[in-house]
Every structure is written in C-alpha cells, then in structure tokens.
Scaffold this motif. Structure first.
Motif, PDB file in Angstrom:
ATOM      1  N   ALA A 430       0.863  -0.960   0.042  1.00 27.33           N
ATOM      2  CA  ALA A 430      -0.087  -0.056  -0.072  1.00 27.33           C
ATOM      3  C   ALA A 430       0.757   1.241   0.032  1.00 27.33           C
ATOM      4  CB  ALA A 430      -0.859  -0.029   1.266  1.00 27.33           C
ATOM      5  N   THR A 431       2.141   1.088   0.491  1.00 27.17           N
ATOM      6  CA  THR A 431       3.124   2.074   0.325  1.00 27.17           C
ATOM      7  C   THR A 431       3.515   2.570  -1.371  1.00 27.17           C
ATOM      8  OG1 THR A 431       3.896   1.634   2.337  1.00 27.17           O
ATOM      9  CG2 THR A 431       5.124   3.206   1.155  1.00 27.17           C
ATOM     10  N   ILE A 432       3.311   1.764  -2.136  1.00 23.44           N
ATOM     11  CA  ILE A 432       3.709   1.746  -3.589  1.00 23.44           C
ATOM     12  C   ILE A 432       3.038   2.943  -4.184  1.00 23.44           C
ATOM     13  CG2 ILE A 432       3.987   0.611  -5.719  1.00 23.44           C
ATOM     14  CD1 ILE A 432       4.378  -2.006  -4.456  1.00 23.44           C
ATOM     15  N   PRO A 433       1.713   3.135  -3.914  1.00 18.58           N
ATOM     16  CA  PRO A 433       1.134   4.196  -4.379  1.00 18.58           C
ATOM     17  C   PRO A 433       1.887   5.708  -3.880  1.00 18.58           C
ATOM     18  CG  PRO A 433      -0.503   2.859  -3.951  1.00 18.58           C
ATOM     19  CD  PRO A 433       0.832   2.185  -3.516  1.00 18.58           C
ATOM     20  N   GLY A 434       2.297   5.719  -2.688  1.00 18.67           N
ATOM     21  CA  GLY A 434       2.817   6.852  -2.278  1.00 18.67           C
ATOM     22  C   GLY A 434       3.941   7.264  -3.179  1.00 18.67           C
ATOM     23  N   MET A 435       4.598   6.002  -3.522  1.00 20.53           N
ATOM     24  CA  MET A 435       6.201   6.433  -4.128  1.00 20.53           C
ATOM     25  C   MET A 435       6.000   6.590  -5.568  1.00 20.53           C
ATOM     26  SD  MET A 435       7.765   2.866  -2.558  1.00 20.53           S
ATOM     27  CE  MET A 435       9.156   2.687  -3.465  1.00 20.53           C
ATOM     28  N   VAL A 436       4.960   6.064  -6.208  1.00 19.67           N
ATOM     29  CA  VAL A 436       4.984   6.338  -7.504  1.00 19.67           C
ATOM     30  C   VAL A 436       3.726   7.211  -8.110  1.00 19.67           C
ATOM     31  CG1 VAL A 436       5.960   4.047  -8.278  1.00 19.67           C
ATOM     32  CG2 VAL A 436       3.532   4.440  -8.150  1.00 19.67           C
ATOM     33  N   GLY A 437       2.905   7.615  -7.113  1.00 20.35           N
ATOM     34  CA  GLY A 437       1.845   8.142  -7.523  1.00 20.35           C
ATOM     35  C   GLY A 437       2.051   9.605  -7.626  1.00 20.35           C
ATOM     36  N   PRO A 438       2.707  10.331  -6.925  1.00 28.18           N
ATOM     37  CA  PRO A 438       2.959  11.672  -7.159  1.00 28.18           C
ATOM     38  C   PRO A 438       3.856  11.886  -8.345  1.00 28.18           C
ATOM     39  CG  PRO A 438       3.448  11.287  -4.815  1.00 28.18           C
ATOM     40  CD  PRO A 438       3.053   9.893  -5.388  1.00 28.18           C
ATOM     41  N   VAL A 439       4.926  10.797  -8.745  1.00 26.52           N
ATOM     42  CA  VAL A 439       5.783  11.145  -9.709  1.00 26.52           C
ATOM     43  C   VAL A 439       4.909  10.881 -10.948  1.00 26.52           C
ATOM     44  CG1 VAL A 439       7.649   9.851 -11.020  1.00 26.52           C
ATOM     45  CG2 VAL A 439       7.610  10.058  -8.438  1.00 26.52           C
ATOM     46  N   ILE A 440       3.961  10.173 -11.047  1.00 23.74           N
ATOM     47  CA  ILE A 440       3.103   9.855 -12.250  1.00 23.74           C
ATOM     48  C   ILE A 440       2.260  10.984 -12.368  1.00 23.74           C
ATOM     49  CG2 ILE A 440       1.243   8.391 -13.281  1.00 23.74           C
ATOM     50  CD1 ILE A 440       2.698   5.932 -12.032  1.00 23.74           C
ATOM     51  N   ALA A 441       1.710  11.312 -11.369  1.00 24.71           N
ATOM     52  CA  ALA A 441       0.792  12.567 -11.412  1.00 24.71           C
ATOM     53  C   ALA A 441       1.347  13.900 -12.067  1.00 24.71           C
ATOM     54  CB  ALA A 441       0.319  12.956 -10.118  1.00 24.71           C
ATOM     55  N   LYS A 442       2.724  13.991 -11.475  1.00 20.95           N
ATOM     56  CA  LYS A 442       3.165  15.253 -11.756  1.00 20.95           C
ATOM     57  C   LYS A 442       3.657  15.200 -13.198  1.00 20.95           C
ATOM     58  CE  LYS A 442       4.261  18.310  -8.489  1.00 20.95           C
ATOM     59  NZ  LYS A 442       3.678  19.619  -8.570  1.00 20.95           N
ATOM     60  N   ALA A 443       3.989  13.993 -13.660  1.00 22.98           N
ATOM     61  CA  ALA A 443       4.332  13.789 -15.063  1.00 22.98           C
ATOM     62  C   ALA A 443       3.135  13.785 -16.111  1.00 22.98           C
ATOM     63  CB  ALA A 443       4.974  12.359 -15.431  1.00 22.98           C
ATOM     64  N   LEU A 444       2.160  13.480 -15.580  1.00 22.44           N
ATOM     65  CA  LEU A 444       0.916  13.888 -16.309  1.00 22.44           C
ATOM     66  C   LEU A 444       0.208  15.231 -16.338  1.00 22.44           C
ATOM     67  CD1 LEU A 444      -0.913  10.613 -15.172  1.00 22.44           C
ATOM     68  CD2 LEU A 444      -0.018  10.850 -17.576  1.00 22.44           C
ATOM     69  N   THR A 445       0.698  16.074 -15.348  1.00 16.75           N
ATOM     70  CA  THR A 445       0.199  17.546 -15.232  1.00 16.75           C
ATOM     71  C   THR A 445       1.371  18.461 -15.572  1.00 16.75           C
ATOM     72  OG1 THR A 445       0.704  17.135 -12.927  1.00 16.75           O
ATOM     73  CG2 THR A 445      -1.778  16.653 -13.617  1.00 16.75           C
ATOM     74  N   GLN A 446       2.062  18.244 -16.571  1.00 15.31           N
ATOM     75  CA  GLN A 446       3.102  19.367 -16.812  1.00 15.31           C
ATOM     76  C   GLN A 446       2.572  20.430 -17.123  1.00 15.31           C
ATOM     77  OE1 GLN A 446       6.495  18.557 -17.042  1.00 15.31           O
ATOM     78  NE2 GLN A 446       6.470  16.552 -16.786  1.00 15.31           N
ATOM     79  N   ASN A 447       1.308  20.643 -17.580  1.00 18.18           N
ATOM     80  CA  ASN A 447       0.964  22.061 -18.122  1.00 18.18           C
ATOM     81  C   ASN A 447      -0.228  22.440 -17.081  1.00 18.18           C
ATOM     82  OD1 ASN A 447       2.441  22.359 -20.191  1.00 18.18           O
ATOM     83  ND2 ASN A 447       1.083  21.000 -21.441  1.00 18.18           N
ATOM     84  N   ASN A 448      -0.609  21.738 -16.145  1.00 14.80           N
ATOM     85  CA  ASN A 448      -1.658  21.827 -15.088  1.00 14.80           C
ATOM     86  C   ASN A 448      -3.053  22.161 -15.718  1.00 14.80           C
ATOM     87  OD1 ASN A 448      -0.474  21.409 -12.493  1.00 14.80           O
ATOM     88  ND2 ASN A 448       0.745  23.094 -12.674  1.00 14.80           N
ATOM     89  N   THR A 449      -3.353  21.475 -16.786  1.00 21.19           N
ATOM     90  CA  THR A 449      -4.793  21.682 -17.259  1.00 21.19           C
ATOM     91  C   THR A 449      -5.660  20.689 -16.603  1.00 21.19           C
ATOM     92  OG1 THR A 449      -4.520  20.108 -19.021  1.00 21.19           O
ATOM     93  CG2 THR A 449      -3.513  22.099 -19.494  1.00 21.19           C
ATOM     94  N   MET A 450      -6.981  21.391 -16.789  1.00 19.40           N
ATOM     95  CA  MET A 450      -7.933  20.220 -16.362  1.00 19.40           C
ATOM     96  C   MET A 450      -7.961  18.975 -16.898  1.00 19.40           C
ATOM     97  SD  MET A 450     -10.069  21.928 -14.006  1.00 19.40           S
ATOM     98  CE  MET A 450     -10.134  23.632 -13.340  1.00 19.40           C
TER      99      MET A 450
END
Length: 492
Positions: A430-450
């Motif tokens: 259950a810790t794996i999401p904390g490790m990779v989740g922010p990295v993936i989310a930041k990679a997907l939101t480079q421009n911070n669009t909706m």
C-alpha cells in the motif's frame, strides 16, 4: 452468499455464548479505562505521524521560486486566482528553490521509499521485542529528521530527499507496531471503536497540519512548519514513554477487572505458539491477498490527494497559501468524522445485531472505496467552480473514512496474533502508490490543465473500483485456521 454459508449453524450455536460474553463486557468500564487511554494517546501519536508527513505538501508551495513558477501557476489554462498576489507576507526571508516538476515529484514521493522498507520488519520486531519502544523511537527518529528539513533543503534537493527517506523509515514501523499492540489490548467486539479512535489521529493530523501550515507560512515562513510540528512530536514521545505499556499484563495501573476482561475476551483468538510464524500460510492466504489489493487501491487515491491537493488548489484553482491549507484540510474533516461514526456503527452491527464480521467489513469497504472514486472523477469536471470542486473533494475523502471499519482493520479479524506482521505486509504494497503516485501525477500534469488532472483522477478511481471488487470476492471475517489452534468466529 458465502458469509451465510456453512458457518451459519455454528454462528447460531455461538450466539448464547456471545451474549454471555457481552454481559462480561459491560462490567468493564470505558471511562477511565487503560485501553481507551491507549486509544487516545496512540491517536495523538498518529496525529504527529501525519502532521509530519503532510506538512511538506503545503511548505512545497512556498519553497518554490514564485518568479520561476509563475508562468506555470496561472496560465490561461487554469482558473483565475482568488487573492491579491501583491499582498505582502509578514515574513519572506526563508530560502526558495528552482525545482522543476520532476524534482518536486521525487521530493514529495521520497518519504515513501523509506516508509516501505520498515513495514514487514516493523511487524516482526514489534512481535519479537514489543511494540511500545519500537513505535516510540520510530516517531522520535521522524521528529529529529523533520527538525533537520530546512538545513537539508538549503544543502540541495538530494539532501532533502535523503531526509524524507529517513523520516519514512522512522514512520514505517508505527502502524505495524500499533496493530501488534492492539492485538493484546483490543477486545474483539470493541475493535472497530478502539481502532477508529486510535487512527482518527491520522486524519486530525492532516486536518490541523494543512491549514496551520498555511498560516505559519504566511505569518512566519515555511521553515517554522518543521520546527513547530517537530516540537509537538517531542512532547508526545515523553508522554508515550511514561504512560504506555505493551500489554495489560505489564501495565502497573490497570484495574484487575479490565485486565481480566481483556485477557478473557482474547484467550480464544491468540496463538499459543510463541515465536512461531506460519510464513507459508500467511503469504498464500487469499483473505490476506484481498486486504493487500484493497489497501493498495485505496491508498492510490488517498496518497494522490494527500501529496498533491495543495498543489492543485494553488496551481489550478488559484488559492493563496492561507486559503490553500484550510481548503485542503476540509476533505479530511469529513473523513475523520465518518471514520469514528463508522467504527461505532460497525461494532453495533456486530455486537447487537449479530451481523457477520465479513458482511460488515465488506459493506464499509465498498462504501469507502466506490464512493470516493465516483466523486473524485466528478471533481475533474467541475471546471473553475471551486465551491463544487472543494465539495466533491470533501465528499470523496469523507466517504473514504468508512473504510476504517472495513478492510483497514480486517487483519485483526483474520489473524490477531500476527496482526502487526500482516499489516506490515499489506502496508508494504500500500506504500507503493505513495512512491509512484506523485511522480506519475506530476508527469501527467506538466501544464496543469483540467484535462491532465482528469486523467490523474480517472486512474485513481479505476484502481479504487478494482480493489473494492476484489476485496468483496475474497475477503473473510473469521480467524484463519493457521492463525490459532482453536479459532472463535464472529461470523464469516
């Protein structure tokens, strides 16, 4: 349905015994009891744990060079700001840094790289040497490195990442240690109540740390976030050291009535083979696998919001650091309230209505996972209607609080003697999401669009939905044969 199958006749035969057991329960007072004192002090401990975990999420907004970030923060693709950017802060002397989004993602996720390392060892060490000092020194280690955070940030992002990893190592033992302690302290029919009181501290830590961190940033500067919450952690350690004991049998001030009540209620659920751990049975257990999948799935959504909600409030919805902390905390207020309410309701259903444990755990898990998934997806379509966005975030997180009485404490139902080890195993995954989740989310939101954030929310919701279905299929509610020689079922 499986839970009303072959065990139903056996459950009916046990009901008179359970009623007799309940009569004994009522003779052990709640007010002034050692077990509820432990619940409150452990709740304070988890308040410290989560305040130290989330404070960086708010501080990160102020640690970044605003000039360097301004083109990304409020471009034409995000909402109008809700404050006057020219309004001066009371103090703006703290250092700021030019970290790109990739570096920010690694900093926010680095805590979990340490956290994952001590999950299983934490469960084993708590059972081998006792949970009190393991939890105490684990949090103390986190406090020390929290106090060193401003120095590490000045030295460079690599040093800050290393400090956060060390904080994760310290906090990693806390939940396995506390589960081991509750295995010796929590009567079966009070588990939901005691554990939700204990773990509500985690929600309160988030609720209080987020807005308070915003105020500290505004009136002082971001460095004081780590100094103030670090001091709060030191106070907790002193209280824990002098007031808490590993079991009722080692507590010098517990009443004899309460000691007898706890020991009697647990005598049929705890394994008598001291030192023996049935590893093969544990790793091949389907009920444990069900908890692992549910825990992983739920945490993906939980950690996505925990680490990135302040960033979303700032970069997309356009809130100031003061508004940001308060609004980011709102979802966890509802979560804390529903967690406590669900604990009371769950134990009432089991104790007074004789609902099988597995039915209660699955029902609360379904509400706590499918509900948040739906409202999280809906949040991505609220546009710049910030009131609706905050409302949906709040409802999503609040409904997640009911899982506190679902899969989250199911370890104690299926194997109380090995609850710390089981929690260590499930929390590792259950810790794996904390490790990779922010990295993936930041990679997907480079421009911070909706549209980019909608993808992040869809991924979290899909994982949550899968976890709820899997747990419903394979979750169980009785002590497993490998966990005890003479198991007593409260209903499977």
């Amino acid at each position: 349905m499986d839970c009303y199958g072959s065990d139903t006749e056996k459950d009916e035969q046990q009901k008179p015994l359970l009623r007799e057991h309940e009569d004994k329960v009522r003779k052990a007072p709640v007010c002034g009891s050692s077990r509820y004192g432990l619940a409150l002090l452990s709740s304070y401990g988890f308040f410290v744990v989560y305040s130290l975990r989330v404070n960086l999420s708010v501080a990160m907004v102020e640690m970044l060079n605003s000039t360097h970030q301004s083109s990304a923060n409020h471009s034409g693709t995000v909402c109008p700001i809700h404050y006057d950017p020219s309004q001066p802060k009371h103090n703006n002397t703290a250092s700021v840094y030019n970290w790109n989004t990739k570096t920010q993602g690694w900093i926010l996720g680095s805590f979990f790289y340490g956290y994952i390392l001590t999950q299983i060892p934490g469960g084993y060490l708590a059972g081998r040497f006792g949970p009190k000092w393991l939890m105490g020194f684990g949090i103390l280690l986190t406090v020390i490195f929290t106090l060193l955070t401003p120095v590490a940030a000045d030295l460079g992002s690599g040093y800050l990442i290393a400090v956060r990893v060390m904080e994760g190592i310290g906090e990693g033992v806390t939940f396995p240690a506390m589960y081991t302690m509750w295995a010796a302290w929590a009567p079966p029919l009070e588990r939901s109540r005691l554990l939700t009181i204990s773990y509500i501290g985690a929600q309160l830590g988030t609720v209080i740390a987020l807005p308070l961190s915003g105020e500290i940033c505004f009136y002082l500067d971001w460095t004081y976030i780590f100094y103030i919450f670090g001091a709060v952690g030191l106070v907790w350690f002193v209280l824990w050291a002098f007031l808490v004991f590993d079991s009722p049998n080692t507590h010098p001030r517990i009443s004899e009535l309460e000691r007898l009540y706890i020991n009697t209620s647990l005598k049929d659920e705890l394994c008598t083979s001291s030192g023996y751990i049935p590893w093969r049975a544990i790793v091949t257990s389907k009920p444990l696998l069900a908890i692992i999948v549910a825990h992983f799935s739920y945490n993906w959504t939980f950690y996505t919001l925990l680490t990135l909600l302040p960033t979303y409030m700032n970069d997309v919805l356009g809130f100031s650091i003061q508004q940001n902390g308060f609004l980011s905390a709102l979802p966890y207020v509802g979560c804390a309230i529903l967690a406590v309410v669900s604990g009371q309701v769950a134990d009432y259903l089991r104790e007074s209505c004789f609902y099988p444990t597995v039915v209660v755990r699955k029902a609360f898990s379904l509400i706590g996972m499918i509900g948040p998934a739906g409202f999280l997806v809906a949040t991505g379509y609220t546009g710049c209607n910030y009131k609706l966005a905050v409302a949906f975030f709040t409802i999503s997180s609040s409904l997640g609080g009911t899982s506190a009485s679902g899969f989250n404490i199911n370890h104690l139902d299926i194997a109380p003697s090995y609850a710390g080890i089981l929690l260590g195993i499930t929390n590792t995954f259950a810790t794996i999401p904390g490790m990779v989740g922010p990295v993936i989310a930041k990679a997907l939101t480079q421009n911070n669009t909706m549209e980019e954030w909608q993808i992040v929310f869809y991924i979290a919701a899909a994982i949550n939905l899968f976890g709820s279905i899997f747990y419903t299929m394979f979750g169980r509610g009785k002590v497993q044969p490998w966990a005890v020689h003479t198991p007593l079922s409260h209903g499977d």
